[in-house]
Design a protein around this motif. Structure first.
Motif, PDB file in Angstrom:
ATOM      1  N   ASN A 185       0.834  -1.205   0.000  1.00 16.88           N
ATOM      2  CA  ASN A 185       0.000   0.000   0.000  1.00 16.88           C
ATOM      3  C   ASN A 185       0.869   1.256   0.000  1.00 16.88           C
ATOM      4  OD1 ASN A 185      -2.357  -1.632   2.154  1.00 16.88           O
ATOM      5  ND2 ASN A 185      -2.649  -1.193  -0.005  1.00 16.88           N
ATOM      6  N   ALA A 186       1.924   1.248   0.806  1.00 11.93           N
ATOM      7  CA  ALA A 186       2.813   2.412   0.865  1.00 11.93           C
ATOM      8  C   ALA A 186       3.484   2.639  -0.488  1.00 11.93           C
ATOM      9  CB  ALA A 186       3.854   2.230   1.965  1.00 11.93           C
ATOM     10  N   MET A 187       3.916   1.557  -1.127  1.00 11.08           N
ATOM     11  CA  MET A 187       4.532   1.672  -2.442  1.00 11.08           C
ATOM     12  C   MET A 187       3.513   2.179  -3.465  1.00 11.08           C
ATOM     13  SD  MET A 187       6.755  -1.071  -4.692  1.00 11.08           S
ATOM     14  CE  MET A 187       5.583  -2.370  -4.431  1.00 11.08           C
ATOM     15  N   GLY A 188       2.296   1.660  -3.396  1.00 11.04           N
ATOM     16  CA  GLY A 188       1.252   2.108  -4.314  1.00 11.04           C
ATOM     17  C   GLY A 188       0.943   3.586  -4.146  1.00 11.04           C
ATOM     18  N   ALA A 189       0.893   4.053  -2.894  1.00 14.94           N
ATOM     19  CA  ALA A 189       0.630   5.470  -2.632  1.00 14.94           C
ATOM     20  C   ALA A 189       1.761   6.339  -3.194  1.00 14.94           C
ATOM     21  CB  ALA A 189       0.460   5.711  -1.132  1.00 14.94           C
ATOM     22  N   ARG A 190       3.008   5.904  -2.997  1.00 13.53           N
ATOM     23  CA  ARG A 190       4.149   6.654  -3.552  1.00 13.53           C
ATOM     24  C   ARG A 190       4.101   6.667  -5.078  1.00 13.53           C
ATOM     25  NH1 ARG A 190       6.836   3.813   0.363  1.00 13.53           N
ATOM     26  NH2 ARG A 190       7.748   2.388  -1.152  1.00 13.53           N
ATOM     27  N   ASN A 191       3.754   5.531  -5.668  1.00 20.53           N
ATOM     28  CA  ASN A 191       3.675   5.466  -7.131  1.00 20.53           C
ATOM     29  C   ASN A 191       2.607   6.407  -7.681  1.00 20.53           C
ATOM     30  OD1 ASN A 191       5.738   3.606  -7.228  1.00 20.53           O
ATOM     31  ND2 ASN A 191       4.412   1.841  -7.477  1.00 20.53           N
ATOM     32  N   MET A 192       1.487   6.515  -6.973  1.00 18.14           N
ATOM     33  CA  MET A 192       0.432   7.434  -7.419  1.00 18.14           C
ATOM     34  C   MET A 192       0.888   8.884  -7.290  1.00 18.14           C
ATOM     35  SD  MET A 192      -2.430   6.198  -8.699  1.00 18.14           S
ATOM     36  CE  MET A 192      -1.164   5.535  -9.754  1.00 18.14           C
ATOM     37  N   GLU A 193       1.596   9.175  -6.221  1.00 20.40           N
ATOM     38  CA  GLU A 193       2.112  10.531  -6.035  1.00 20.40           C
ATOM     39  C   GLU A 193       3.075  10.888  -7.171  1.00 20.40           C
ATOM     40  OE1 GLU A 193       4.273  13.226  -2.575  1.00 20.40           O
ATOM     41  OE2 GLU A 193       3.752  11.137  -2.153  1.00 20.40           O
ATOM     42  N   LYS A 194       3.965   9.954  -7.515  1.00 22.58           N
ATOM     43  CA  LYS A 194       4.907  10.169  -8.619  1.00 22.58           C
ATOM     44  C   LYS A 194       4.169  10.333  -9.948  1.00 22.58           C
ATOM     45  CE  LYS A 194       8.681   7.502  -6.599  1.00 22.58           C
ATOM     46  NZ  LYS A 194       9.434   6.233  -6.688  1.00 22.58           N
ATOM     47  N   ALA A 195       3.148   9.505 -10.164  1.00 24.96           N
ATOM     48  CA  ALA A 195       2.393   9.567 -11.425  1.00 24.96           C
ATOM     49  C   ALA A 195       1.699  10.921 -11.576  1.00 24.96           C
ATOM     50  CB  ALA A 195       1.376   8.431 -11.485  1.00 24.96           C
ATOM     51  N   VAL A 196       1.153  11.445 -10.496  1.00 20.26           N
ATOM     52  CA  VAL A 196       0.500  12.762 -10.548  1.00 20.26           C
ATOM     53  C   VAL A 196       1.532  13.838 -10.893  1.00 20.26           C
ATOM     54  CG1 VAL A 196      -0.678  14.542  -9.171  1.00 20.26           C
ATOM     55  CG2 VAL A 196      -1.442  12.167  -9.045  1.00 20.26           C
ATOM     56  N   LYS A 197       2.701  13.760 -10.261  1.00 24.41           N
ATOM     57  CA  LYS A 197       3.753  14.750 -10.529  1.00 24.41           C
ATOM     58  C   LYS A 197       4.263  14.660 -11.968  1.00 24.41           C
ATOM     59  CE  LYS A 197       5.350  15.366  -5.818  1.00 24.41           C
ATOM     60  NZ  LYS A 197       6.416  15.133  -4.838  1.00 24.41           N
ATOM     61  N   LYS A 198       4.289  13.454 -12.529  1.00 24.01           N
ATOM     62  CA  LYS A 198       4.749  13.262 -13.908  1.00 24.01           C
ATOM     63  C   LYS A 198       3.706  13.655 -14.945  1.00 24.01           C
ATOM     64  CE  LYS A 198       6.775   9.475 -15.105  1.00 24.01           C
ATOM     65  NZ  LYS A 198       7.170   8.045 -15.240  1.00 24.01           N
ATOM     66  N   SER A 199       2.487  13.937 -14.490  1.00 27.61           N
ATOM     67  CA  SER A 199       1.387  14.245 -15.409  1.00 27.61           C
ATOM     68  C   SER A 199       0.743  15.589 -15.049  1.00 27.61           C
ATOM     69  CB  SER A 199       0.348  13.134 -15.355  1.00 27.61           C
ATOM     70  OG  SER A 199       0.922  11.881 -15.625  1.00 27.61           O
ATOM     71  N   PRO A 200       1.512  16.669 -15.096  1.00 25.57           N
ATOM     72  CA  PRO A 200       0.996  17.967 -14.629  1.00 25.57           C
ATOM     73  C   PRO A 200      -0.154  18.518 -15.476  1.00 25.57           C
ATOM     74  CG  PRO A 200       3.109  18.264 -15.724  1.00 25.57           C
ATOM     75  CD  PRO A 200       2.874  16.782 -15.618  1.00 25.57           C
ATOM     76  N   HIS A 201      -0.277  18.057 -16.694  1.00 25.36           N
ATOM     77  CA  HIS A 201      -1.327  18.582 -17.571  1.00 25.36           C
ATOM     78  C   HIS A 201      -2.520  17.644 -17.709  1.00 25.36           C
ATOM     79  CE1 HIS A 201       1.403  21.791 -18.495  1.00 25.36           C
ATOM     80  NE2 HIS A 201       2.322  20.919 -18.860  1.00 25.36           N
ATOM     81  N   ALA A 202      -2.592  16.644 -16.836  1.00 30.24           N
ATOM     82  CA  ALA A 202      -3.737  15.726 -16.853  1.00 30.24           C
ATOM     83  C   ALA A 202      -4.990  16.479 -16.440  1.00 30.24           C
ATOM     84  CB  ALA A 202      -3.493  14.560 -15.895  1.00 30.24           C
ATOM     85  N   ASN A 203      -6.138  15.988 -16.874  1.00 30.94           N
ATOM     86  CA  ASN A 203      -7.379  16.687 -16.515  1.00 30.94           C
ATOM     87  C   ASN A 203      -7.695  16.496 -15.033  1.00 30.94           C
ATOM     88  OD1 ASN A 203      -9.113  14.409 -16.060  1.00 30.94           O
ATOM     89  ND2 ASN A 203      -9.595  14.300 -18.238  1.00 30.94           N
ATOM     90  N   VAL A 204      -8.536  17.373 -14.541  1.00 32.85           N
ATOM     91  CA  VAL A 204      -8.870  17.415 -13.119  1.00 32.85           C
ATOM     92  C   VAL A 204      -9.451  16.089 -12.631  1.00 32.85           C
ATOM     93  CG1 VAL A 204     -10.295  18.595 -11.402  1.00 32.85           C
ATOM     94  CG2 VAL A 204      -9.229  19.903 -13.222  1.00 32.85           C
ATOM     95  N   GLY A 205     -10.280  15.443 -13.436  1.00 32.67           N
ATOM     96  CA  GLY A 205     -10.894  14.176 -13.043  1.00 32.67           C
ATOM     97  C   GLY A 205      -9.862  13.077 -12.860  1.00 32.67           C
ATOM     98  N   ALA A 206      -8.890  13.005 -13.760  1.00 34.19           N
ATOM     99  CA  ALA A 206      -7.840  11.986 -13.658  1.00 34.19           C
ATOM    100  C   ALA A 206      -6.970  12.230 -12.426  1.00 34.19           C
ATOM    101  CB  ALA A 206      -6.983  11.976 -14.920  1.00 34.19           C
ATOM    102  N   ILE A 207      -6.655  13.495 -12.163  1.00 33.31           N
ATOM    103  CA  ILE A 207      -5.850  13.833 -10.987  1.00 33.31           C
ATOM    104  C   ILE A 207      -6.623  13.488  -9.714  1.00 33.31           C
ATOM    105  CG2 ILE A 207      -4.823  15.733  -9.670  1.00 33.31           C
ATOM    106  CD1 ILE A 207      -4.136  17.014 -12.442  1.00 33.31           C
ATOM    107  N   ALA A 208      -7.898  13.809  -9.695  1.00 32.26           N
ATOM    108  CA  ALA A 208      -8.725  13.501  -8.519  1.00 32.26           C
ATOM    109  C   ALA A 208      -8.792  11.988  -8.281  1.00 32.26           C
ATOM    110  CB  ALA A 208     -10.128  14.077  -8.688  1.00 32.26           C
ATOM    111  N   LEU A 209      -8.926  11.216  -9.348  1.00 34.91           N
ATOM    112  CA  LEU A 209      -8.985   9.766  -9.205  1.00 34.91           C
ATOM    113  C   LEU A 209      -7.657   9.214  -8.692  1.00 34.91           C
ATOM    114  CD1 LEU A 209     -10.642   7.185  -9.544  1.00 34.91           C
ATOM    115  CD2 LEU A 209      -9.848   7.071 -11.914  1.00 34.91           C
ATOM    116  N   ALA A 210      -6.555   9.699  -9.239  1.00 37.30           N
ATOM    117  CA  ALA A 210      -5.232   9.250  -8.781  1.00 37.30           C
ATOM    118  C   ALA A 210      -5.024   9.618  -7.312  1.00 37.30           C
ATOM    119  CB  ALA A 210      -4.136   9.863  -9.651  1.00 37.30           C
ATOM    120  N   ASN A 211      -5.447  10.804  -6.927  1.00 36.27           N
ATOM    121  CA  ASN A 211      -5.329  11.210  -5.526  1.00 36.27           C
ATOM    122  C   ASN A 211      -6.222  10.368  -4.628  1.00 36.27           C
ATOM    123  OD1 ASN A 211      -3.315  13.177  -5.770  1.00 36.27           O
ATOM    124  ND2 ASN A 211      -4.792  14.749  -6.326  1.00 36.27           N
TER     125      ASN A 211
END
Length: 143
Positions: free
Chosen positions: A100-126
Motif C-alpha cells: 500500500n505504501a509503495m502504491g501510494a508513492r507510485n500514485m504521487e509520482k504519477a501525478v507529478k509526472k502528469s501535470p497537464h492531466a485533466n482534473v478528473g484523472a488527478i482527482a482519481l489518482a489522488n
C-alpha cells in the motif's frame, strides 16, 4: 485526450490491478475472518477505482493498459515466496502495508509526472493514493 491524462489513468489502472490481485490472493490465505473481510473490502474498492479509470479512458477513446504479463507473474511468484513458510496475520499485514505504501508513492509520482492531466484523472489518482494510505493504516492493526 491529452497524453498526461492517458498516462495518469493508465497508472491508476496498473496500480489498482496489482493491489486488487494481491489483496485477493492474501484474502484467500487469511486465517482471520476479520482480516479476510478487510481484504475483500479492499478488493472491491480497487475494482471500483479501476473501473472508473477504465471508463474515463473509454470516454476518451482509449484502451486501458494494465500490468504486463511479466510484472503479474513476478508479483505472483514473490507473493508465493513470501507466504510459503509464513501465512501469519503479521506477515500478510506487513506485505499489504508495504504494498500500500509503495502504491501510494507510485500514485504521487504519477501525478507529478502528469501535470497537464485533466482534473478528473488527478482527482482519481489522488483518491487511489488516499485509499492506499488508509488501507496501510487499517492493516497495521494486525502487526
Amino acid at each position: 485526450m491529452k497524453q498526461d491524462t492517458i498516462d495518469l489513468l493508465n497508472a491508476v489502472t496498473k496500480n489498482t490491478e496489482m493491489a486488487k490481485h494481491t489483496a485477493n490472493d492474501l484474502a484467500k490465505m487469511a486465517q482471520s475472518p476479520v482480516m479476510r473481510r478487510m481484504l475483500d473490502g479492499q478488493v472491491q474498492a480497487y475494482e471500483d477505482l479501476q473501473n472508473r479509470a477504465r471508463a474515463m479512458l473509454a470516454v476518451g477513446g482509449e484502451e486501458p493498459k494494465g500490468q504486463n504479463v511479466m510484472a503479474k507473474m513476478s508479483a505472483k511468484l514473490e507473493l508465493k515466496r513470501k507466504t510459503m513458510t509464513d501465512r501469519s496475520e503479521q506477515n500478510l499485514a506487513q506485505m499489504m502495508v508495504k504494498g500500500n505504501a509503495m502504491g501510494a508513492r507510485n500514485m504521487e509520482k504519477a501525478v507529478k509526472k502528469s501535470p497537464h492531466a485533466n482534473v478528473g484523472a488527478i482527482a482519481l489518482a489522488n483518491r487511489v493514493r488516499s485509499v492506499e494510505t488508509q488501507f496501510a493504516q487499517d492493516m497495521k492493526r494486525f502487526l
